[in-house]
Design an enzyme around this catalytic site. Sequence first.
Site, PDB file in Angstrom:
ATOM      1  N   ASP A 246       2.930  -4.795   7.932  1.00 41.37           N
ATOM      2  CA  ASP A 246       1.717  -3.991   7.795  1.00 41.37           C
ATOM      3  C   ASP A 246       0.531  -4.958   7.896  1.00 41.37           C
ATOM      4  O   ASP A 246       0.214  -5.682   6.948  1.00 41.37           O
ATOM      5  CB  ASP A 246       1.746  -3.268   6.442  1.00 41.37           C
ATOM      6  CG  ASP A 246       0.428  -2.580   6.123  1.00 41.37           C
ATOM      7  OD1 ASP A 246      -0.535  -2.714   6.895  1.00 41.37           O
ATOM      8  OD2 ASP A 246       0.366  -1.905   5.072  1.00 41.37           O
TER       9      ASP A 246
ATOM     10  N   LYS B  56     -10.596  -0.948  10.401  1.00 46.61           N
ATOM     11  CA  LYS B  56     -10.801  -2.084   9.496  1.00 46.61           C
ATOM     12  C   LYS B  56     -11.188  -3.338  10.268  1.00 46.61           C
ATOM     13  O   LYS B  56     -11.478  -4.372   9.683  1.00 46.61           O
ATOM     14  CB  LYS B  56      -9.535  -2.348   8.683  1.00 46.61           C
ATOM     15  CG  LYS B  56      -9.187  -1.227   7.706  1.00 46.61           C
ATOM     16  CD  LYS B  56      -8.001  -1.612   6.853  1.00 46.61           C
ATOM     17  CE  LYS B  56      -7.339  -0.438   6.176  1.00 46.61           C
ATOM     18  NZ  LYS B  56      -8.118   0.164   5.102  1.00 46.61           N
TER      19      LYS B  56
ATOM     20  N   HIS C  40       0.864  -1.176   0.000  1.00 46.22           N
ATOM     21  CA  HIS C  40       0.000   0.000   0.000  1.00 46.22           C
ATOM     22  C   HIS C  40       0.906   1.233   0.000  1.00 46.22           C
ATOM     23  O   HIS C  40       2.026   1.173   0.512  1.00 46.22           O
ATOM     24  CB  HIS C  40      -0.842  -0.053   1.277  1.00 46.22           C
ATOM     25  CG  HIS C  40      -1.903   0.981   1.391  1.00 46.22           C
ATOM     26  ND1 HIS C  40      -1.634   2.258   1.813  1.00 46.22           N
ATOM     27  CD2 HIS C  40      -3.240   0.933   1.154  1.00 46.22           C
ATOM     28  CE1 HIS C  40      -2.766   2.958   1.835  1.00 46.22           C
ATOM     29  NE2 HIS C  40      -3.760   2.166   1.440  1.00 46.22           N
TER      30      HIS C  40
ATOM     31  N   GLN D  75      -4.723  -5.338   6.833  1.00 51.24           N
ATOM     32  CA  GLN D  75      -5.758  -6.227   6.278  1.00 51.24           C
ATOM     33  C   GLN D  75      -5.742  -7.606   6.928  1.00 51.24           C
ATOM     34  O   GLN D  75      -6.534  -8.472   6.551  1.00 51.24           O
ATOM     35  CB  GLN D  75      -5.554  -6.391   4.758  1.00 51.24           C
ATOM     36  CG  GLN D  75      -5.672  -5.095   3.985  1.00 51.24           C
ATOM     37  CD  GLN D  75      -7.096  -4.530   3.972  1.00 51.24           C
ATOM     38  OE1 GLN D  75      -8.067  -5.232   4.311  1.00 51.24           O
ATOM     39  NE2 GLN D  75      -7.245  -3.277   3.604  1.00 51.24           N
TER      40      GLN D  75
ATOM     41  N   CYS E  44      -4.789   2.491  -3.664  1.00 48.57           N
ATOM     42  CA  CYS E  44      -3.533   2.994  -3.072  1.00 48.57           C
ATOM     43  C   CYS E  44      -2.387   2.016  -3.281  1.00 48.57           C
ATOM     44  O   CYS E  44      -1.511   1.867  -2.416  1.00 48.57           O
ATOM     45  CB  CYS E  44      -3.697   3.315  -1.589  1.00 48.57           C
ATOM     46  SG  CYS E  44      -4.943   4.541  -1.261  1.00 48.57           S
TER      47      CYS E  44
HETATM   48  N1  C6P Z   1      -6.396   0.402   2.761  1.00 45.98           N
HETATM   49  C1  C6P Z   1      -8.234   0.065   1.232  1.00 45.98           C
HETATM   50  O1  C6P Z   1      -9.322   0.374   0.714  1.00 45.98           O
HETATM   51  P1  C6P Z   1      -5.086   3.661   7.132  1.00 45.98           P
HETATM   52  O2  C6P Z   1      -5.650   4.534   6.058  1.00 45.98           O
HETATM   53  O3  C6P Z   1      -3.897   4.296   7.803  1.00 45.98           O
HETATM   54  O4  C6P Z   1      -6.113   3.168   8.082  1.00 45.98           O
HETATM   55  O5  C6P Z   1      -4.569   2.335   6.399  1.00 45.98           O
HETATM   56  C2  C6P Z   1      -3.657   2.407   5.349  1.00 45.98           C
HETATM   57  C3  C6P Z   1      -3.406   1.036   4.804  1.00 45.98           C
HETATM   58  C4  C6P Z   1      -2.163   0.468   4.967  1.00 45.98           C
HETATM   59  N2  C6P Z   1      -1.898  -0.781   4.566  1.00 45.98           N
HETATM   60  C5  C6P Z   1      -2.830  -1.536   3.972  1.00 45.98           C
HETATM   61  C6  C6P Z   1      -2.498  -2.934   3.566  1.00 45.98           C
HETATM   62  C7  C6P Z   1      -4.117  -1.019   3.755  1.00 45.98           C
HETATM   63  O6  C6P Z   1      -5.034  -1.771   3.170  1.00 45.98           O
HETATM   64  C8  C6P Z   1      -4.400   0.305   4.161  1.00 45.98           C
HETATM   65  C9  C6P Z   1      -5.743   0.921   3.876  1.00 45.98           C
HETATM   66  C10 C6P Z   1      -7.728   0.858   2.409  1.00 45.98           C
HETATM   67  O7  C6P Z   1      -7.583  -0.876   0.816  1.00 45.98           O
HETATM   68  C11 C6P Z   1      -7.830   2.315   2.154  1.00 45.98           C
HETATM   69  S1  C6P Z   1      -6.728   2.855   0.894  1.00 45.98           S
END
Ligand code: C6P
Length: 441
Positions: free
Chosen positions: A235, A261, A158, A238, A399
């Site tokens: 990370d 999430k 991401h 997910q 992203c």
């Molecule tokens: N992915 C998606 O629709 P934040 O925004 O900080 O809560 O998470 C960022 C982020 C980082 N790593 C991974 C693997 C992610 O999936 C995400 C967030 C969302 O897939 C929003 S772009």
Amino acid sequence: MYHMCLKNFLPLRTKSSLNIQYNATISMNKTKEKTSLLDINKVRADFPLLKREMHDQPIVFLDSAASSQKPASVIERMDYYYKNQHANVHRGVYQLSQEATDAFEEARRAVQSFLNAASDKEVIFTRGTTESINLVASSFGRKYLKEGDEVLISAMEHHSNIVPWQLICEQTGAHLKVVPVNDRGELIMEDFDHLLSERTKIVAMVHISNALGTINPIKTIIDKAHAKNIPVLIDGAQAVPHQKIDVQALDVDFYVFSAHKMLGPTGMGVLYGKESWLDAMPPYHGGGEMIKTVTFEKTTFNELPFKFEAGTPDMAAAVGLHAAIEYMEQIGHDAIQAHEADLLAYGTEKLQAIDGLRIIGTADKKASVISFVVEGTHPYDIGAILDQQGIAVRTGHHCTQPLMDRYGIPGTVRASFALYNTKEEIDKLVAGVQRALKMLL
Ligand code: C6P
């Protein structure tokens, strides 16, 4: 452990003396027997938003990878906090502030137990995955990266696990190295082996890809990196909604995720870090709470975890995350995983039967995310037509622009499933896609 000046004034108080009685739902849940199978009707009834209609139809929410919906227990817990417990934490000598502090620190201990971390000092509250990664990239990077060093990431990261490393590489003269992925969306581990070298100072990889659903072999990655004394950040944005994480069994150095999430509130995230690393790293943000003493000449810093938590934290979000953890644990990780695996298998079979539809991300080990493109259509058009049918999916690059470039596509339509989704909803998705294709092709 709390702010220095508090220690001198506060009597030791036990949890029971707080007499908190907010949580009818949570305490009811706690007494329920854990069952191995998920009762989907009961689960759905716990999520108020799922009762909504969208464009005159019951909403079909298939975008939980972007942000999950929230059970009533999380919403009610935060409501209770603001109505009954709110005051600033770690600062007041008065009872209410101590109650807020206790609730906040209980949330930290709940996260510690959720991750099986060795100590609550290893749990840093942040605003989300993005901030957690920025914290490590900046703090670790300023101390340990120098010209010619390398940071190893993967092609399926991401942007949140790319850009913070690019920024620190620019400042330090270090280089970003990228492990490629194969056509199925799996890491090419032979390349990982070659790229992991004495120049590598940290490995930062995604546990489960948000765009492909691939579950990466993170234990193998951690073990291989550790064999060369290289720390690893995972990370887990997910992964935490879908599977049990044990940071000690993984022996991971940093593990990061967002509350929103995993059924919790927005604006709240976690950085798990091994105490030895966090102790050695310099602070990230400066301000109140993260200090021990301040003079104009010099500041000394607070102990962990407060060293990394400058300013007033989001207490309501912390107790909301605590409620989300309780909810997930009540349902049970095994039940959630089995239910979602069932949805993934069903959805994959039905969607790939559609003429011209190509699933992007067909790894052997996948979580409940299905990304797809259809020859001759743009993902955005399919998403917009699905929306008119009450079906919420995400479209675009998710992203992960470098990953989309790898597959030569502008983006995908992505359906992601959570514990509250059903096969009937997948049937609606499939019918919706077929209707969209009739209009578009
Ligand atoms: N992915 C998606 O629709 P934040 O925004 O900080 O809560 O998470 C960022 C982020 C980082 N790593 C991974 C693997 C992610 O999936 C995400 C967030 C969302 O897939 C929003 S772009």
